[in-house]
Design an enzyme around this catalytic site. Structure first.
Site, PDB file in Angstrom:
ATOM      1  N   ASP A 136       0.958  -1.370  -0.151  1.00 40.90           N
ATOM      2  CA  ASP A 136       0.065   0.087  -0.105  1.00 40.90           C
ATOM      3  C   ASP A 136       0.885   1.321   0.061  1.00 40.90           C
ATOM      4  OD1 ASP A 136      -2.275   0.854  -0.541  1.00 40.90           O
ATOM      5  OD2 ASP A 136      -3.292   0.591   1.411  1.00 40.90           O
TER       6      ASP A 136
ATOM      7  N   ASP B  57     -12.900   4.177  -5.248  1.00 40.05           N
ATOM      8  CA  ASP B  57     -12.569   3.040  -4.363  1.00 40.05           C
ATOM      9  C   ASP B  57     -11.505   2.263  -4.865  1.00 40.05           C
ATOM     10  OD1 ASP B  57     -12.328   1.908  -1.807  1.00 40.05           O
ATOM     11  OD2 ASP B  57     -14.783   1.810  -1.626  1.00 40.05           O
TER      12      ASP B  57
ATOM     13  N   LYS C 115     -16.075   7.782   0.212  1.00 42.53           N
ATOM     14  CA  LYS C 115     -16.970   6.767   0.122  1.00 42.53           C
ATOM     15  C   LYS C 115     -18.376   7.104  -0.331  1.00 42.53           C
ATOM     16  CE  LYS C 115     -14.263   3.572   1.799  1.00 42.53           C
ATOM     17  NZ  LYS C 115     -13.674   2.453   1.280  1.00 42.53           N
TER      18      LYS C 115
ATOM     19  N   HIS D   3      -3.551  -0.930  -2.630  1.00 44.55           N
ATOM     20  CA  HIS D   3      -4.711  -1.236  -2.292  1.00 44.55           C
ATOM     21  C   HIS D   3      -5.795  -0.043  -2.656  1.00 44.55           C
ATOM     22  CE1 HIS D   3      -4.308  -5.123   0.015  1.00 44.55           C
ATOM     23  NE2 HIS D   3      -2.886  -4.377   0.219  1.00 44.55           N
TER      24      HIS D   3
ATOM     25  N   ARG E 107      -9.960   8.482  10.748  1.00 41.62           N
ATOM     26  CA  ARG E 107      -9.027   9.620  10.734  1.00 41.62           C
ATOM     27  C   ARG E 107      -9.554  10.774  11.482  1.00 41.62           C
ATOM     28  NH1 ARG E 107      -7.365   7.978   4.524  1.00 41.62           N
ATOM     29  NH2 ARG E 107      -7.227   5.868   4.951  1.00 41.62           N
TER      30      ARG E 107
HETATM   31  C1  GDG Z   1      -8.764  -0.195   1.307  1.00 44.04           C
HETATM   32  C2  GDG Z   1      -9.219   0.197  -0.094  1.00 44.04           C
HETATM   33  C3  GDG Z   1      -9.858  -2.102  -0.655  1.00 44.04           C
HETATM   34  C4  GDG Z   1     -16.586  -1.775   8.080  1.00 44.04           C
HETATM   35  N1  GDG Z   1     -17.318  -1.458   9.151  1.00 44.04           N
HETATM   36  C5  GDG Z   1     -17.368  -2.527   9.827  1.00 44.04           C
HETATM   37  C6  GDG Z   1     -16.430  -3.450   9.480  1.00 44.04           C
HETATM   38  N2  GDG Z   1     -15.737  -2.944   8.105  1.00 44.04           N
HETATM   39  C7  GDG Z   1     -15.054  -3.835   7.372  1.00 44.04           C
HETATM   40  C8  GDG Z   1     -15.602  -4.034   6.278  1.00 44.04           C
HETATM   41  C9  GDG Z   1     -14.427  -4.113   5.201  1.00 44.04           C
HETATM   42  C10 GDG Z   1     -13.420  -3.124   5.677  1.00 44.04           C
HETATM   43  O1  GDG Z   1     -14.159  -2.712   6.853  1.00 44.04           O
HETATM   44  C11 GDG Z   1     -13.658  -1.950   4.793  1.00 44.04           C
HETATM   45  O2  GDG Z   1     -13.016  -2.581   3.544  1.00 44.04           O
HETATM   46  P1  GDG Z   1     -12.990  -1.474   2.390  1.00 44.04           P
HETATM   47  O3  GDG Z   1     -12.608  -2.283   1.165  1.00 44.04           O
HETATM   48  O4  GDG Z   1     -14.574  -1.012   2.088  1.00 44.04           O
HETATM   49  O5  GDG Z   1     -12.549  -0.197   2.497  1.00 44.04           O
HETATM   50  P2  GDG Z   1     -10.812   0.311   3.108  1.00 44.04           P
HETATM   51  O6  GDG Z   1     -10.827   0.293   4.549  1.00 44.04           O
HETATM   52  O7  GDG Z   1     -10.817   1.671   2.493  1.00 44.04           O
HETATM   53  O8  GDG Z   1      -9.756  -0.440   2.446  1.00 44.04           O
HETATM   54  C12 GDG Z   1     -10.359  -0.545  -0.417  1.00 44.04           C
HETATM   55  C13 GDG Z   1      -9.262  -2.714   0.599  1.00 44.04           C
HETATM   56  O9  GDG Z   1      -8.370  -1.422   0.995  1.00 44.04           O
HETATM   57  C14 GDG Z   1      -8.603  -3.764   0.164  1.00 44.04           C
HETATM   58  O10 GDG Z   1      -7.546  -3.713  -0.659  1.00 44.04           O
HETATM   59  O11 GDG Z   1     -10.938  -2.646  -1.027  1.00 44.04           O
HETATM   60  O12 GDG Z   1     -10.672  -0.065  -1.540  1.00 44.04           O
HETATM   61  O13 GDG Z   1      -9.558   1.546   0.178  1.00 44.04           O
HETATM   62  O14 GDG Z   1     -13.868  -5.656   5.323  1.00 44.04           O
HETATM   63  O15 GDG Z   1     -16.290  -5.437   6.559  1.00 44.04           O
HETATM   64  N3  GDG Z   1     -16.052  -4.505  10.074  1.00 44.04           N
HETATM   65  C15 GDG Z   1     -16.820  -4.682  11.240  1.00 44.04           C
HETATM   66  N4  GDG Z   1     -17.529  -3.826  11.749  1.00 44.04           N
HETATM   67  C16 GDG Z   1     -18.093  -2.588  11.156  1.00 44.04           C
HETATM   68  O16 GDG Z   1     -18.659  -1.918  11.712  1.00 44.04           O
HETATM   69  N5  GDG Z   1     -16.569  -5.851  11.931  1.00 44.04           N
END
Ligand code: GDG
Length: 734
Positions: free
Chosen positions: A141, A372, A278, A165, A311
Site C-alpha cells: 500500500d 475506491d 465513500k 490497495h 481519521r
Molecule cells: C482499502 C481500500 C480496498 C466496516 N465497518 C465495519 C467493518 N468494516 C470492514 C468491512 C470491510 C472493511 O472494513 C472496509 O473495507 P473497504 O474495502 O470497504 O475499504 P478500506 O478500508 O478503505 O480499504 C479499498 C481495501 O483496502 C482492500 O484492498 O478494497 O478500496 O480503500 O472488510 O467489512 N467490520 C466490522 N464492523 C464494522 O462496523 N466488523
C-alpha cells in the site's frame, strides 16, 4: 523456491492489537481481510509481518517480544511526531486524496514528505535486519511506496513485490502530486507491482511514461537493470469469515432482532468508513430524492447506514462527520413519521456477528464510493447471499465494479439516475435478483483472498526466477573492488567518459545540464594523476564543452560524438571541418515539427541539427519522432547524413561522426595504457564499447542490454566509483 523461502509481509499497520490488561501485555490478532489471507500463507512459509503496532508510545521490550513470539510480528518504531507527519500528513492528506482523484483536498507540506522518507527508511531497516537470503518481501500500500526502491538498494537480489490497495489516478491528476516522480521511482524497486484493476495499472503506466519518460508494455516495464512485472490482481475476501458466522447463535440472535425491528419494511444497508471517498453525503441526498420522487416507498424502506469513525484527527474528516449528521437529521425530520425513521444511523464499528446478520438480512446493499480501490463491503454482502437473495447496487468507480458486472451499476454523482436504479433494485423480480446474485456469489467465493495471495506470490516467484536466469544477458554490475585493483596496478590509464546521462543527469533542456563544482573537482582530481589520460566524450558542441569543462587542467574533450576532439594538455581542436549547407534543407522540416509541438525545440551544433522533444507528452512525441525519422531517411538516403533517434531527441548528423570512429582515432593514445575505462549511457556509446580492446572496462549506465562488459545503475553511482578511484586511502568508504 516457494516452499523453502520465508515471506516477509510489510504494511503500515500490524494485524494485531497490543493491549495492556491489569499491567500485563497481551496481543490479539485482528480478523481483517489481509490478515486472514496472509495467515495461512505465513504459516506455510514461516514468515513474519513487519509494521507499526498502533502503540502511541514506544512499546516496552516485553511487548515487543510478545509480538514476535506469539504473532510473528515485528514492530517498527515510529515516534509520535514522525507518525503524525508521515501517516496523517503525507500519506493521508497528500496521497490518499490525490490517488482517489480529489486534488482539491490535497495538502502538501515538505516536512511531511521528509517524514514519509524517514518512516520508509525505518521500515527498510526493520526489513533488512530481518531478511535472510531466499526470503520474499511483500510490501503493501500507499504508505510504503519508497520502500521497494530502498530495499532494492540495500538488498539488490531480493524478491520484492508491491501491492497498491487504493486506486492509481489518471496521469494528469498524478502529475499534481508533489514528489510524485520519487514515488514512482521508489515503487519501481519492486519485481512485481500489482493493482486491483487494469485501469489503475494503465494509469500507472501512463504516469511512468509522462513523468519519468519510461516506456512499458501491458504487463512489463524496463527499470534500470531489471524488468518489472505489472499485474491487475483484484483482491478477494475470506468467505468463511462471513459464511462461517451465519449459523452462529450470536448472528442468529442479531437476525431475530432485525426481523422484529424492520418487519414489513425493506432494508437498504450501507457500510463505510466515514471517509469522503465513500460518498456518504451523495448517497444521503440521493435517498432524499428517492423518497421525494417515489412516495410509495415512504414508510416502507429504511436506509441502515453504518459509518465507522475514521481519521478523526484530520479536519476534513470532522467536517464530513458534521455534514453527514446534519443531512441525516434533515431527511429524518422531513420524511419521518412517529413509527418510521427513514435513516437509521450507527456511527461506530459493529461486531462481526452483527455485520453478518445485517448483510444477510438487508434487501439491498448500496455501495456508492465516489472512488475506491476495490471495496470489500460489496464482496462481503454478496458472500452472505448463498441462496441468491438481495441486490447489490454498486458504484462504477469502485474497483469491484470491474468484476461484478451483474450488480446494478450506478454513477454516484448522478443522483437522479441513481435514485431510479435504487427504486428498480427495490422492485426487481425474484428471478432476476437470483440470477444476478448467484453469478456474483459464485465468483466472490471462487476468486477469494487466498487465490489472490497465491497468485501474487506465484507471479513474484516467476518474475524473480526470470530476472535471475536472464541476469547474465545484461552486463553484470560493475565489480568496483576489482576495477579499483586494476586501476591502481596500471602505469598508464585511459578514461573515456560520456557526459549527459553519465556524469550528469539528463535534463529537460540541454543547457540545464551544466556541470556542478563537484563534477569539476572530481575530473580535476582524476586528471591530476600523471598516469591518467582523461577525456569527456560527448554529443555536445565543442564550444559548450570548452565553456563548461575547458578550465579543468589536462582534461581532454571530444565533441559532437567524436567529430572533433582536443587532447589533454592541448587547446587545439582536431578533426574535420564542418560542412553546413545541408542544414538549410533539413532545418525547415524540423521547424515544422516544432510548430506542431510547442515546447519542443531545435538545437544547432556544428555538425548536426537536433530536434528535442523531452517536454512533450510522451506518446505524442514518440509518434512524431517516428514520422520525422521516416521522412528524413527518405530525404537523406543519397547523402552521408542520417537521422538518429536518441533519448527524446532526433539528431541529424554525418554517419562518420560517431564515438566508434573516435576510438580508432585515439588508438595511439591508448596503445600503452594498461587500463582503459569507457562509461556511457546511450546508443552512441555502444559504438565506442564495440571498438575497444577486449580487456577494456566498458561500463553501461542504466538498464537495458548493452555491449559493455559492466553496468552501473545511475549517474550517482558513476560519480561514486570515480570518486573512489581518486582516494589516496583506498579503504575509505564513500
Ligand atoms: C482499502 C481500500 C480496498 C466496516 N465497518 C465495519 C467493518 N468494516 C470492514 C468491512 C470491510 C472493511 O472494513 C472496509 O473495507 P473497504 O474495502 O470497504 O475499504 P478500506 O478500508 O478503505 O480499504 C479499498 C481495501 O483496502 C482492500 O484492498 O478494497 O478500496 O480503500 O472488510 O467489512 N467490520 C466490522 N464492523 C464494522 O462496523 N466488523
Amino acid at each position: 523456491m516457494a516452499d523453502s523461502s520465508r515471506l516477509i509481509v510489510v504494511s503500515n499497520r500490524l494485524p494485531v492489537a497490543l493491549v495492556r490488561e491489569g499491567g500485563e501485555w497481551t496481543t490479539k490478532r485482528s480478523a481483517g481481510g489481509l490478515a486472514t489471507a496472509m495467515d495461512p500463507i505465513l504459516k506455510r512459509a514461516g514468515g513474519v509481518w513487519i509494521g507499526w503496532s498502533g502503540a502511541q508510545e514506544e512499546e516496552p521490550q516485553e511487548a515487543i517480544e510478545l509480538l514476535r513470539q506469539e504473532q510473528s510480528c515485528i514492530a517498527v518504531d515510529l515516534p509520535a511526531e514522525l507518525l503524525e507527519k508521515f501517516y496523517e500528513g503525507y500519506a493521508n492528506q497528500a496521497l490518499w486524496p490525490l490517488f482517489h482523484s480529489f486534488p482539491s483536498r490535497l495538502h502538501f507540506a515538505s516536512e511531511n514528505w521528509e517524514a514519509y522518507i524517514e518512516a520508509n527508511r525505518r521500515f527498510c531497516s526493520a526489513v533488512a535486519d530481518e531478511f535472510r537470503p531466499g526470503d520474499r518481501i511483500w510490501v503493501h500500500d500507499y504508505h510504503l511506496m519508497l520502500l521497494p526502491g530502498m530495499l532494492r538498494e540495500r538488498i539488490p537480489d531480493a524478491a520484492i513485490g508491491f501491492f497498491l490497495h487504493i486506486p492509481f489516478p489518471g496521469s494528469d491528476i498524478f502529475s499534481i502530486l508533489p514528489r510524485g516522480e520519487e514515488l514512482l521511482a521508489g515503487v519501481l524497486g519492486a519485481d512485481l507491482i500489482a493493482f486491483h484493476t487494469h485501469l489503475h495499472l494503465q494509469h500507472f503506466r501512463m504516469s511512468l511514461r509522462r513523468l519519468l519518460g519510461i516506456e512499458s508494455t501491458v504487463d512489463r516495464v524496463e527499470a534500470p537493470g531489471r524488468e518489472v512485472r505489472l499485474q491487475a490482481l483484484p483482491i478477494g475476501i475470506a468467505p468463511d469469515e462471513f459464511l462461517g458466522y451465519q449459523d452462529k447463535p450470536e448472528t442468529q440472535a442479531e437476525l431475530e432482532k432485525l426481523r422484529a425491528q424492520y418487519s414489513g419494511r425493506k432494508v437498504i444497508v450501507a457500510v463505510d468508513r466515514l471517509d469522503y471517498t465513500k460518498g456518504l453525503p451523495d448517497r444521503l441526498r440521493t435517498f432524499r430524492r428517492l423518497l421525494s420522487s417515489h412516495p410509495e416507498f415512504i414508510g416502507k424502506v429504511v436506509l441502515l447506514q453504518i459509518a465507522v469513525p475514521s481519521r478523526e484527527n484530520i479536519g476534513s474528516y470532522q467536517e464530513l462527520r458534521s455534514e453527514v449528521h446534519e443531512l441525516i437529521s434533515e431527511i429524518n425530520g422531513e420524511f419521518g413519521t412517529p413509527d418510521w425513521v427513514p435513516i437509521v444511523y450507527i456511527h461506530r464499528g459493529i461486531s462481526r456477528p452483527e455485520l453478518v446478520a445485517v448483510y444477510q438480512f438487508a434487501d439491498i446493499a448500496w455501495v456508492s464510493p465516489l472512488r475506491d480501490g476495490m471495496n470489500l463491503v460489496a464482496k462481503e454482502y454478496v458472500a452472505c447471499q448463498p441462496d441468491g437473495n438481495g441486490v447489490l447496487v454498486l458504484s462504477a468507480f469502485a474497483g469491484a465494479a470491474a468484476e461484478m458486472g451483474e450488480a446494478l451499476l450506478i454513477n454516484p454523482f448522478d443522483q437522479e439516475r441513481t435514485a431510479f436504479t435504487v427504486a428498480r433494485a427495490l422492485d426487481l423480480s425474484e428471478d432476476e435478483k437470483r440470477d444476478r446474485m448467484l453469478a456474483l456469489h459464485e465468483r466472490v467465493i471462487r476468486n477469494n483472498v487466498f487465490a489472490w495471495g497465491d497468485r501474487f506470490l506465484m507471479l513474484l516467484d516467476e518474475t524473480v526466477k526470470i530476472r535471475r536466469e536472464h541476469a547474465p544477458e545484461r552486463p553484470p554490475l560493475l565489480p568496483v573492488d576489482e576495477l579499483e585493483d586494476a586501476y591502481r596496478k596500471a602505469a598508464r590509464r585511459l578514461l573515456l567518459l560520456d557526459y549527459d546521462g553519465t556524469l550528469v543527469r539528463l535534463a529537460a533542456r540541454p543547457n540545464e545540464a551544466t556541470p556542478d563544482d563537484n563534477l569539476r573537482n572530481l575530473l580535476a582530481q582524476l586528471t591530476s594523476d600523471p598516469a591518467n589520460c582523461v577525456m569527456v566524450v560527448s554529443g555536445r558542441r565543442a564550444a559548450d564543452l570548452e565553456r563548461w569543462l575547458g578550465q579543468v587542467p589536462h582534461l581532454g574533450l571530444a565533441a559532437e560524438h567524436g567529430a572533433r576532439w582536443r587532447l589533454p594538455g592541448s587547446t587545439a581542436w582536431q578533426g574535420r571541418s564542418a560542412e553546413t549547407q545541408w542544414k538549410d534543407s533539413v532545418r525547415p522540416i524540423l521547424e515544422h515539427f516544432v510548430d506542431r509541438t510547442p515546447g519542443s525545440f531545435i538545437e544547432e551544433k556544428e555538425f548536426a541539427l537536433v530536434w528535442h522533444y523531452r517536454t512533450i507528452e510522451a506518446e505524442f512525441g514518440d509518434w512524431l519522432a517516428t514520422e520525422l525519422v521516416a521522412m528524413l531517411e527518405g530525404m537523406l538516403a543519397e547523402t552521408e547524413l542520417r537521422p538518429y533517434r536518441g533519448n527524446k531527441v532526433v539528431e541529424v548528423k554525418p554517419m562518420w561522426a560517431n564515438k566508434g570512429a573516435l576510438a580508432s582515432e585515439l588508438a595511439p593514445e591508448y596503445a600503452g595504457a594498461g587500463f582503459i575505462l569507457a562509461i556511457g549511457d546511450d546508443r552512441t556509446d555502444e559504438d565506442l564499447f564495440a571498438r575497444l580492446p577486449e580487456d577494456a572496462w566498458s561500463v553501461h549506465v542504466g538498464g537495458g542490454p548493452s555491449k559493455a562488459r559492466y553496468n552501473v545503475t545511475d549517474t550517482v553511482r558513476v560519480r561514486e566509483f570515480l570518486y573512489r578511484l581518486t582516494r589516496q586511502d583506498r579503504k575509505t568508504a564513500i
